[in-house]
Motif scaffolding. Structure first.
Motif, PDB file in Angstrom:
ATOM      1  N   UNK A   1       1.121  -0.742   0.162  1.00 15.08           N
ATOM      2  CA  UNK A   1       0.819  -0.349   0.039  1.00 15.08           C
ATOM      3  C   UNK A   1       0.406   1.664  -0.213  1.00 15.08           C
ATOM      4  N   UNK A   2       1.646   1.747  -0.885  1.00 11.15           N
ATOM      5  CA  UNK A   2       2.841   2.634  -0.642  1.00 11.15           C
ATOM      6  C   UNK A   2       2.180   3.918  -1.754  1.00 11.15           C
ATOM      7  N   UNK A   3       1.654   4.887  -0.874  1.00 13.86           N
ATOM      8  CA  UNK A   3       1.116   6.125  -1.806  1.00 13.86           C
ATOM      9  C   UNK A   3       2.208   6.938  -2.869  1.00 13.86           C
ATOM     10  N   UNK A   4       2.386   5.572  -3.997  1.00 13.37           N
ATOM     11  CA  UNK A   4       3.113   6.274  -5.178  1.00 13.37           C
ATOM     12  C   UNK A   4       3.045   7.863  -5.453  1.00 13.37           C
ATOM     13  N   UNK A   5       1.471   8.256  -5.841  1.00  8.26           N
ATOM     14  CA  UNK A   5       1.245   9.212  -6.176  1.00  8.26           C
ATOM     15  C   UNK A   5       1.204  10.520  -5.234  1.00  8.26           C
ATOM     16  N   UNK A   6       0.870  10.745  -4.657  1.00  8.18           N
ATOM     17  CA  UNK A   6       1.425  11.234  -3.527  1.00  8.18           C
ATOM     18  C   UNK A   6       2.742  11.145  -3.344  1.00  8.18           C
ATOM     19  N   UNK A   7       3.683  10.816  -2.783  1.00  9.35           N
ATOM     20  CA  UNK A   7       4.815  10.757  -2.531  1.00  9.35           C
ATOM     21  C   UNK A   7       5.437  11.839  -4.412  1.00  9.35           C
ATOM     22  N   UNK A   8       4.993  11.088  -5.595  1.00  6.89           N
ATOM     23  CA  UNK A   8       5.624  11.743  -6.336  1.00  6.89           C
ATOM     24  C   UNK A   8       4.672  13.422  -7.157  1.00  6.89           C
ATOM     25  N   UNK A   9       3.641  13.598  -5.853  1.00  7.65           N
ATOM     26  CA  UNK A   9       2.773  14.906  -6.436  1.00  7.65           C
ATOM     27  C   UNK A   9       3.468  15.555  -4.823  1.00  7.65           C
ATOM     28  N   UNK A  10       4.370  15.545  -4.208  1.00  8.38           N
ATOM     29  CA  UNK A  10       5.202  16.419  -3.090  1.00  8.38           C
ATOM     30  C   UNK A  10       6.506  16.852  -4.612  1.00  8.38           C
ATOM     31  N   UNK A  11       6.881  16.150  -5.193  1.00  8.21           N
ATOM     32  CA  UNK A  11       8.028  16.800  -5.972  1.00  8.21           C
ATOM     33  C   UNK A  11       7.806  16.915  -7.407  1.00  8.21           C
ATOM     34  N   UNK A  12       6.677  17.589  -7.885  1.00  8.08           N
ATOM     35  CA  UNK A  12       5.788  17.335  -9.436  1.00  8.08           C
ATOM     36  C   UNK A  12       4.635  18.102  -9.147  1.00  8.08           C
ATOM     37  N   UNK A  13       4.606  19.215  -9.826  1.00  6.93           N
ATOM     38  CA  UNK A  13       3.393  19.968 -10.534  1.00  6.93           C
ATOM     39  C   UNK A  13       2.835  18.509 -12.132  1.00  6.93           C
ATOM     40  N   UNK A  14       3.640  18.574 -12.410  1.00  9.60           N
ATOM     41  CA  UNK A  14       3.378  17.473 -13.750  1.00  9.60           C
ATOM     42  C   UNK A  14       2.091  16.395 -13.106  1.00  9.60           C
ATOM     43  N   UNK A  15       1.351  16.888 -14.657  1.00  7.43           N
ATOM     44  CA  UNK A  15      -0.258  15.424 -14.124  1.00  7.43           C
ATOM     45  C   UNK A  15       1.088  13.719 -13.842  1.00  7.43           C
ATOM     46  N   UNK A  16       0.356  13.523 -14.023  1.00  9.11           N
ATOM     47  CA  UNK A  16       0.873  12.144 -13.261  1.00  9.11           C
ATOM     48  C   UNK A  16      -0.102  10.953 -13.768  1.00  9.11           C
ATOM     49  N   UNK A  17       0.479   9.779 -14.367  1.00 10.08           N
ATOM     50  CA  UNK A  17      -0.166   8.788 -14.944  1.00 10.08           C
ATOM     51  C   UNK A  17       0.455   7.045 -13.898  1.00 10.08           C
ATOM     52  N   UNK A  18       0.070   6.516 -13.645  1.00 11.25           N
ATOM     53  CA  UNK A  18       0.932   5.141 -12.851  1.00 11.25           C
ATOM     54  C   UNK A  18      -0.251   3.641 -13.196  1.00 11.25           C
ATOM     55  N   UNK A  19       1.146   2.832 -13.907  1.00  7.76           N
ATOM     56  CA  UNK A  19       0.233   2.006 -13.931  1.00  7.76           C
ATOM     57  C   UNK A  19       1.078   0.725 -13.704  1.00  7.76           C
ATOM     58  N   UNK A  20       0.888  -0.885 -13.990  1.00 11.55           N
ATOM     59  CA  UNK A  20       1.358  -2.339 -14.083  1.00 11.55           C
ATOM     60  C   UNK A  20       2.543  -1.984 -14.914  1.00 11.55           C
ATOM     61  N   UNK A  21       4.087  -2.537 -14.408  1.00 15.89           N
ATOM     62  CA  UNK A  21       4.609  -1.960 -16.099  1.00 15.89           C
ATOM     63  C   UNK A  21       4.767  -2.929 -17.150  1.00 15.89           C
ATOM     64  N   UNK A  22       3.657  -4.462 -17.290  1.00 18.19           N
ATOM     65  CA  UNK A  22       3.134  -5.212 -17.806  1.00 18.19           C
ATOM     66  C   UNK A  22       2.386  -4.984 -18.450  1.00 18.19           C
ATOM     67  N   UNK A  23       1.281  -4.009 -18.212  1.00 18.72           N
ATOM     68  CA  UNK A  23       0.200  -3.274 -18.963  1.00 18.72           C
ATOM     69  C   UNK A  23       0.584  -1.914 -19.253  1.00 18.72           C
ATOM     70  N   UNK A  24       1.562  -1.473 -19.185  1.00 21.57           N
ATOM     71  CA  UNK A  24       2.201  -0.648 -19.939  1.00 21.57           C
ATOM     72  C   UNK A  24       2.926  -0.777 -21.507  1.00 21.57           C
ATOM     73  N   UNK A  25       3.384  -1.884 -21.205  1.00 23.63           N
ATOM     74  CA  UNK A  25       4.291  -2.405 -22.547  1.00 23.63           C
ATOM     75  C   UNK A  25       2.803  -3.308 -23.197  1.00 23.63           C
TER      76      UNK A  25
END
Length: 413
Positions: free
Chosen positions: A180-204
């Motif tokens: 349950x790592x809150x990756x979106x919140x942790x990244x948001x603290x360092x950038x204001x760019x729009x973020x999109x996260x998904x499983x690597x196999x799904x992006x492949x």
């Protein structure tokens, strides 16, 4: 003004822009007449949309072709420099960050090893943010042209509220101890760019379906072989996610009850037999440098007729073929694509044996309708796929580009 369907005029305009933009992106260069034929829109509607796209700089003229007795038809295409995308692959040994133009031509990349910190969450976030700054600084690309940052990660990704612009993303991955790592919140603290996260196999999977070996198929499975194993199941052109987005964890299906211990903590998983980490370990001749070097050495030994290496790769092909047969029997795909750096390294040698094993284990009728192919986008396809996450939103929206310094988007007007 609302239409009877409940759509506003603005909704209809956006839908028309999206149809034209997607047709132009995947099929261009095209003339206005070809766009009208391909989208089903009237010539007047296409002319209006093309005018908007040209005015916004999203499209450009790129030559002409002769017509039957009339004036030459002007060809149009998406303008590569209109916008930019960042793709991130959080891999097993490194974090790769790449900057692309709108046609997914790579402009710069930053490969940062995970070092002794492994997948410590703070370390991974730092590498992602550092990589973004690196590729932007090295190219001088204006942040205002960025459509967003797509991130491919191992494990199960909970998307959270779409209105949070990626801030609500939570990642679960037993193999790297992310609970349950809150990756979106942790990244948001360092950038204001729009973020999109998904499983690597799904992006492949999305990358291979859009631009690679899966193109043209409606039902497919795209498999990722690296240190671990995953898959993206495509049903009627759409990735199948399941109830909690964990569909596709193919590497943790069982090939041997009570078998080898897997990184997930269970036993007998496919990944524990055919993942690169497992293969190098099973060979017992591991390289001191990296899994890639170890796997290359295993392959070289087999090519030199080392009986131990050859037997291990033959067994690997049978495990893969039998597991692919399970996919054929379960999902009835028309195509199975093998990708990932390890899959592409071993594929040329193992593919004939994998196909033969799949035929021997699968039901005959669905197997005869299924082709098994190697991916076409190379070992960095997860990074390309990650960049398609913000690209998909751009195409679906009809060309929305984020305002500089803001998380929300504006439509072409």
């Amino acid at each position: 003004m609302a239409q009877r369907s409940g759509q506003t005029v603005r909704d209809l305009r956006r839908s028309s822009r999206s149809a034209v933009l997607q047709r132009l992106y995947f099929g261009g260069p095209l003339s206005r007449q070809e766009l009208a034929e391909g989208t089903g829109l009237s010539a007047a509607s296409v002319s209006n949309v093309v005018g908007e796209l040209l005015a916004a700089g999203a499209a450009e003229e790129c030559g002409s072709v002769d017509s039957d007795g009339g004036r030459p038809r002007i060809l149009l295409r998406v303008r590569p420099g209109h916008a930019h995308l960042v793709g991130v692959d959080v891999g097993e040994t490194q974090v790769r960050v790449a900057l692309f133009d709108l046609t997914l031509t790579e402009l710069a990349a930053s490969d940062q090893p995970l070092s002794d910190h492994g997948h410590d969450v703070g370390h991974v976030v730092e590498l992602i943010l550092t990589g973004i700054d690196s590729v932007l600084t090295s190219t001088g690309v204006d942040r205002g042209t960025l459509l967003g940052v797509g991130v491919g990660v191992p494990g199960i990704v909970e998307q959270g509220d779409p209105a949070s612009k990626g801030e609500g993303v939570v990642v679960h991955c037993q193999t790297i101890d992310w609970d349950a790592v809150p990756l979106g919140r942790l990244l948001r603290a360092g950038t204001d760019l729009p973020l999109y996260v998904d499983n690597g196999a799904k992006t492949l999977g999305q990358a291979e379906m859009w631009f690679g070996a899966g193109r043209g198929a409606r039902h497919a499975v795209v498999a990722l072989f690296g240190s671990g194993v995953g898959a993206c199941v495509i049903a009627n052109g759409v990735p199948y996610r399941g109830a909690t987005s964990s569909a596709g964890e193919w590497g943790h299906t069982k090939v041997h009850v009570g078998g080898r211990l897997c990184r997930c903590g269970s036993r007998g998983c496919l990944e524990a037999y055919v993942g690169a980490e497992a293969l190098v370990e099973r060979w017992g001749e591991a390289s001191d440098s990296s899994e890639k070097a170890g796997l290359a050495a295993l392959l070289a030994a087999a090519e030199a007729d080392d009986p131990v290496a050859d037997a291990l790769l033959c067994e690997t092909a049978e495990y893969l073929g039998a597991s692919i047969a399970d996919l054929i029997n379960l999902f009835n795909p028309e195509r199975i694509v093998i990708g990932g750096w390890a899959g592409l390294l071993l594929g040329p040698r193992l593919l004939p044996a994998i196909r033969a094993a799949a035929r021997s284990y699968a039901l005959r009728f669905p197997c005869e309708q299924t082709s098994i192919e190697l991916g076409l986008l190379g070992p960095d396809a997860v990074t390309v796929g990650a960049a398609t996450l913000p690209l998909a939103r751009f195409l679906d929206s009809g060309g929305d580009v984020p305002e500089p310094g803001r998380r929300d988007a504006r439509a072409l007007r």
